[in-house]
Design a protein around this motif. Structure first.
Motif, PDB file in Angstrom:
ATOM      1  N   GLY A  65       9.208  44.497   4.341  1.00  0.00           N
ATOM      2  CA  GLY A  65       9.557  43.121   4.034  1.00  0.00           C
ATOM      3  C   GLY A  65      10.889  42.971   3.331  1.00  0.00           C
ATOM      4  N   LEU A  66      11.358  44.052   2.697  1.00  0.00           N
ATOM      5  CA  LEU A  66      12.577  43.975   1.897  1.00  0.00           C
ATOM      6  C   LEU A  66      13.846  44.284   2.671  1.00  0.00           C
ATOM      7  CD1 LEU A  66      11.321  45.695  -1.400  1.00  0.00           C
ATOM      8  CD2 LEU A  66      11.471  43.254  -0.881  1.00  0.00           C
ATOM      9  N   VAL A  67      13.712  44.891   3.862  1.00  0.00           N
ATOM     10  CA  VAL A  67      14.911  45.200   4.652  1.00  0.00           C
ATOM     11  C   VAL A  67      15.261  44.029   5.563  1.00  0.00           C
ATOM     12  CG1 VAL A  67      14.485  47.678   4.595  1.00  0.00           C
ATOM     13  CG2 VAL A  67      13.549  46.318   6.474  1.00  0.00           C
ATOM     14  N   ARG A  68      16.376  44.151   6.290  1.00  0.00           N
ATOM     15  CA  ARG A  68      16.756  43.118   7.248  1.00  0.00           C
ATOM     16  C   ARG A  68      15.843  43.179   8.473  1.00  0.00           C
ATOM     17  NH1 ARG A  68      23.068  44.716   7.017  1.00  0.00           N
ATOM     18  NH2 ARG A  68      22.052  46.741   6.673  1.00  0.00           N
ATOM     19  N   ARG A  69      15.697  42.072   9.149  1.00  0.00           N
ATOM     20  CA  ARG A  69      14.720  41.975  10.233  1.00  0.00           C
ATOM     21  C   ARG A  69      14.998  42.963  11.358  1.00  0.00           C
ATOM     22  NH1 ARG A  69      14.531  36.170  12.471  1.00  0.00           N
ATOM     23  NH2 ARG A  69      13.378  37.201  14.149  1.00  0.00           N
ATOM     24  N   LYS A  70      16.244  43.369  11.528  1.00  0.00           N
ATOM     25  CA  LYS A  70      16.584  44.313  12.600  1.00  0.00           C
ATOM     26  C   LYS A  70      16.170  45.745  12.269  1.00  0.00           C
ATOM     27  CE  LYS A  70      21.348  44.859  10.902  1.00  0.00           C
ATOM     28  NZ  LYS A  70      22.773  44.641  11.228  1.00  0.00           N
ATOM     29  N   ASN A  71      15.654  45.970  11.054  1.00  0.00           N
ATOM     30  CA  ASN A  71      15.257  47.319  10.640  1.00  0.00           C
ATOM     31  C   ASN A  71      13.805  47.432  10.196  1.00  0.00           C
ATOM     32  OD1 ASN A  71      17.882  48.638  10.916  1.00  0.00           O
ATOM     33  ND2 ASN A  71      18.519  47.382   9.181  1.00  0.00           N
ATOM     34  N   VAL A  72      13.046  46.359  10.305  1.00  0.00           N
ATOM     35  CA  VAL A  72      11.681  46.392   9.768  1.00  0.00           C
ATOM     36  C   VAL A  72      10.804  47.398  10.515  1.00  0.00           C
ATOM     37  CG1 VAL A  72      11.028  44.366  11.171  1.00  0.00           C
ATOM     38  CG2 VAL A  72       9.639  45.024   9.208  1.00  0.00           C
ATOM     39  N   LEU A  73      10.924  47.466  11.843  1.00  0.00           N
ATOM     40  CA  LEU A  73      10.097  48.409  12.598  1.00  0.00           C
ATOM     41  C   LEU A  73      10.451  49.859  12.269  1.00  0.00           C
ATOM     42  CD1 LEU A  73       9.731  46.936  16.195  1.00  0.00           C
ATOM     43  CD2 LEU A  73       8.065  46.965  14.352  1.00  0.00           C
ATOM     44  N   SER A  74      11.720  50.114  11.991  1.00  0.00           N
ATOM     45  CA  SER A  74      12.121  51.482  11.659  1.00  0.00           C
ATOM     46  C   SER A  74      11.440  51.944  10.378  1.00  0.00           C
ATOM     47  CB  SER A  74      13.645  51.580  11.526  1.00  0.00           C
ATOM     48  OG  SER A  74      14.114  50.933  10.353  1.00  0.00           O
ATOM     49  N   VAL A  75      11.288  51.044   9.411  1.00  0.00           N
ATOM     50  CA  VAL A  75      10.609  51.392   8.158  1.00  0.00           C
ATOM     51  C   VAL A  75       9.118  51.617   8.406  1.00  0.00           C
ATOM     52  CG1 VAL A  75       9.967  50.546   5.874  1.00  0.00           C
ATOM     53  CG2 VAL A  75      12.299  50.240   6.695  1.00  0.00           C
ATOM     54  N   LEU A  76       8.505  50.739   9.190  1.00  0.00           N
ATOM     55  CA  LEU A  76       7.085  50.914   9.504  1.00  0.00           C
ATOM     56  C   LEU A  76       6.860  52.223  10.250  1.00  0.00           C
ATOM     57  CD1 LEU A  76       6.067  47.315  10.705  1.00  0.00           C
ATOM     58  CD2 LEU A  76       6.064  48.242   8.400  1.00  0.00           C
ATOM     59  N   MET A  77       7.746  52.541  11.181  1.00  0.00           N
ATOM     60  CA  MET A  77       7.634  53.776  11.946  1.00  0.00           C
ATOM     61  C   MET A  77       7.800  55.000  11.044  1.00  0.00           C
ATOM     62  SD  MET A  77       7.126  55.232  14.840  1.00  0.00           S
ATOM     63  CE  MET A  77       7.628  56.427  16.075  1.00  0.00           C
ATOM     64  N   LEU A 149       7.853  57.583  -0.216  1.00  0.00           N
ATOM     65  CA  LEU A 149       8.536  56.795  -1.235  1.00  0.00           C
ATOM     66  C   LEU A 149      10.050  56.929  -1.126  1.00  0.00           C
ATOM     67  CD1 LEU A 149       6.297  57.617  -4.335  1.00  0.00           C
ATOM     68  CD2 LEU A 149       6.316  55.494  -3.024  1.00  0.00           C
ATOM     69  N   ILE A 150      10.517  58.101  -0.691  1.00  0.00           N
ATOM     70  CA  ILE A 150      11.959  58.346  -0.618  1.00  0.00           C
ATOM     71  C   ILE A 150      12.623  57.422   0.391  1.00  0.00           C
ATOM     72  CG2 ILE A 150      13.712  60.136  -0.299  1.00  0.00           C
ATOM     73  CD1 ILE A 150      11.518  62.224  -0.762  1.00  0.00           C
ATOM     74  N   ILE A 151      11.873  56.951   1.376  1.00  0.00           N
ATOM     75  CA  ILE A 151      12.416  56.081   2.427  1.00  0.00           C
ATOM     76  C   ILE A 151      13.167  54.897   1.824  1.00  0.00           C
ATOM     77  CG2 ILE A 151      11.767  54.492   4.287  1.00  0.00           C
ATOM     78  CD1 ILE A 151       9.414  56.428   4.882  1.00  0.00           C
ATOM     79  N   GLY A 152      12.680  54.401   0.696  1.00  0.00           N
ATOM     80  CA  GLY A 152      13.304  53.235   0.082  1.00  0.00           C
ATOM     81  C   GLY A 152      14.757  53.432  -0.290  1.00  0.00           C
ATOM     82  N   ALA A 153      15.168  54.676  -0.507  1.00  0.00           N
ATOM     83  CA  ALA A 153      16.553  54.933  -0.903  1.00  0.00           C
ATOM     84  C   ALA A 153      17.515  54.871   0.270  1.00  0.00           C
ATOM     85  CB  ALA A 153      16.664  56.293  -1.596  1.00  0.00           C
ATOM     86  N   PHE A 154      17.078  55.335   1.444  1.00  0.00           N
ATOM     87  CA  PHE A 154      17.999  55.413   2.583  1.00  0.00           C
ATOM     88  C   PHE A 154      17.616  54.453   3.701  1.00  0.00           C
ATOM     89  CE2 PHE A 154      14.997  59.041   3.043  1.00  0.00           C
ATOM     90  CZ  PHE A 154      14.340  58.660   4.211  1.00  0.00           C
ATOM     91  N   ALA A 155      16.797  53.452   3.400  1.00  0.00           N
ATOM     92  CA  ALA A 155      16.385  52.480   4.414  1.00  0.00           C
ATOM     93  C   ALA A 155      17.606  51.906   5.124  1.00  0.00           C
ATOM     94  CB  ALA A 155      15.592  51.351   3.754  1.00  0.00           C
ATOM     95  N   GLU A 156      17.471  51.719   6.428  1.00  0.00           N
ATOM     96  CA  GLU A 156      18.458  51.069   7.290  1.00  0.00           C
ATOM     97  C   GLU A 156      19.609  51.973   7.716  1.00  0.00           C
ATOM     98  OE1 GLU A 156      18.150  46.413   6.466  1.00  0.00           O
ATOM     99  OE2 GLU A 156      19.438  47.403   4.983  1.00  0.00           O
ATOM    100  N   GLY A 437      21.056  47.649  14.459  1.00  0.00           N
ATOM    101  CA  GLY A 437      19.762  47.801  13.788  1.00  0.00           C
ATOM    102  C   GLY A 437      19.009  49.007  14.320  1.00  0.00           C
ATOM    103  N   LEU A 438      18.260  49.664  13.459  1.00  0.00           N
ATOM    104  CA  LEU A 438      17.549  50.877  13.851  1.00  0.00           C
ATOM    105  C   LEU A 438      16.347  50.596  14.744  1.00  0.00           C
ATOM    106  CD1 LEU A 438      17.635  52.995  10.556  1.00  0.00           C
ATOM    107  CD2 LEU A 438      19.337  52.798  12.382  1.00  0.00           C
ATOM    108  N   ASP A 439      15.811  49.382  14.689  1.00  0.00           N
ATOM    109  CA  ASP A 439      14.670  49.066  15.555  1.00  0.00           C
ATOM    110  C   ASP A 439      15.027  49.268  17.021  1.00  0.00           C
ATOM    111  OD1 ASP A 439      13.507  48.359  13.196  1.00  0.00           O
ATOM    112  OD2 ASP A 439      13.174  46.256  13.697  1.00  0.00           O
ATOM    113  N   LEU A 440      16.155  48.717  17.431  1.00  0.00           N
ATOM    114  CA  LEU A 440      16.571  48.809  18.827  1.00  0.00           C
ATOM    115  C   LEU A 440      17.197  50.154  19.150  1.00  0.00           C
ATOM    116  CD1 LEU A 440      18.052  45.238  19.438  1.00  0.00           C
ATOM    117  CD2 LEU A 440      15.959  46.194  20.406  1.00  0.00           C
TER     118      LEU A 440
END
Length: 452
Positions: A65-77, A149-156, A437-440
């Protein structure tokens, strides 16, 4: 063939080889003499499920929820693949390296490789009233959430294939040794010697050092190594879906009762005490962070409130089974003030891009919680630990030693692993990949569509 496809093929081949090796000599020994408690077993299994939920969906929604919409799936994945990868690594060798017979206080051996000798019907000396496999799977979920937890540092900004390699290496080379240092029998920071006898060591009830300081230091290394996102600091977008983050934070709070109260390894008074301490510290953390925002930024924010709740949960983790209600209140207040300073002031002045404040919340919150445990731990709460207020000032020194050693090892080894992986497969997303974006670019999927 692209690098991503090559990485996937290597993973599949490695998994086949590992599965074949792990299956050799698999044997479930006969039931031991330990008296298994159905109540304790039920609580530990439920707690394991609660901790699993903290990674997916709780952390996934909170970060997503905290990243940009073009990267939300990458975080979930990323959260989902950590759950899968680390679970396999844990049953193959991670559990044995973390909790197996000691080697020099640094690491366990391969006695339980592939869970050989880890029974579903008899207990072990780490938890005498639950099956060995119940203890194993409970600890598995801690191993899962720590690298997540580390994902939060390098998200996107990290590519998916190299991310998978990094997570497997980090879990094996960083998490497993640190878990053995603090929780394994004979570990250099452990309260148990190789024979299981109580000795002087660091107090960490549910993972303040093993999980949060460890992940936080690694997060800082990742943020520095990968560099800033494009547009940082002036053009950062606000959270694309703050309600997602609120739901994620609520689920984290819920799951954390399994994280902390489950670490009592039984349905008993200690679990109750840890449960209450966890809840109060989270509530006070949220209020304290909200108050800091209100005082210095003139408005209390939803994002600030949920961040404070998570910081309170982080800080109480090492202390939950050692402190009274008064101690929990003190830990909660500190968790809303000290991490706030790092997130709102220090990060801005230093200029590192800790995207979702993994270091500021988990690293700093974990450090505060570990030191606070050395201050507020009471024998009247848990006979296994006493702190400064109980007349045992040396415990603070043990806590500082654990924080310093863990943070230094995790930061240094993480930086080295990042360099190693980057030599094999480029970690940082290209400027084009980051713009699209990382999703695409990584998954060929979009979280939201404009048509039915």
């Amino acid at each position: 063939m692209g690098n991503g496809a090559k990485t996937a093929k290597l993973f599949l081949c490695a998994m086949v080889l590992v599965a074949a090796a792990a299956s050799c000599g698999w044997a479930d020994p006969p039931a031991g003499a330990g008296a298994i408690s159905s109540g304790d077993t039920a609580w530990v299994l439920v707690s394991a499920a609660l901790v699993m939920m903290m990674t997916a969906p709780a952390l996934a929604l909170f970060y997503g929820g905290l990243v940009r919409r073009k990267n939300v799936l990458s975080v979930l994945m990323q959260c989902m693949v950590v759950l899968c990868l680390v679970s396999v690594q844990w049953v193959v060798m991670g559990y044995s390296l973390s909790f197996g017979p000691d080697h020099g206080g640094v690491i366990g051996d391969f006695s339980w490789f592939g869970l050989r000798g880890v029974s579903a019907s008899s207990s072990n000396s780490y938890a005498s009233t639950v099956p060995h496999q119940a203890f194993m799977v409970f600890q598995m979920m801690f191993a899962v959430i720590t690298p997540a937890l580390i994902i939060g540092a390098f998200a996107e900004r990290m590519r998916f294939g190299p991310f998978c390699i990094f997570i497997l290496l980090w879990t094996t080379i960083v998490y497993d040794p640190v878990a053995h240092w603090v929780w394994g029998k004979g570990g250099i920071l452990s309260c148990l010697d190789a024979g299981g006898n109580s000795v002087k060591g660091a107090l960490d009830f549910a993972g303040g050092t093993v999980v949060h300081v460890n992940a936080g230091a690694a997060a800082l290394a990742c943020a520095i190594f990968l560099g800033k996102r494009k547009g940082f600091v002036d053009k950062l977008s606000p959270p694309h879906n703050l309600p997602f983050a609120v739901i994620g934070a609520g689920l984290l709070w819920f799951g954390w009762f399994g994280f902390n109260a489950g670490s009592a390894l039984g349905a008993n008074g200690l679990a109750t005490s840890a449960f209450v301490a966890t809840h109060i510290a989270a509530a006070v953390g949220g209020l304290s962070w909200g108050a800091m925002d209100w005082i210095f930024n003139r408005r209390p924010t939803v994002l600030g409130m949920i961040t404070g709740v998570v910081a309170g949960l982080v800080a109480i983790t090492p202390a939950a089974g050692f402190v009274s209600l008064t101690g929990a209140l003190a830990v909660g207040i500190g968790s809303g003030v000290i991490p706030w300073v790092f997130v709102s002031i220090v990060k801005v002045k230093m200029g590192y891009d800790d995207a979702l404040d993994a270091f500021g919340v988990h690293g700093i919150g974990g450090m505060w919680g570990a030191v606070a445990t050395g201050i507020f731990a009471l024998v009247s709460v848990n006979s296994g630990g006493s702190g400064l207020l109980d007349g045992n000032g040396s415990q603070v020194l043990w806590q500082l030693k654990a924080v310093g050693l863990t943070a230094a090892y995790s930061f240094g080894m993480t930086f080295g692993l990042l360099k190693l992986v980057d030599l094999v497969a480029t970690l940082r997303a290209s400027e084009h990949e980051e713009a699209v974006g990382l999703d695409l670019t990584q998954h060929r999927e979009a979280a939201y569509t404009l048509v039915d």
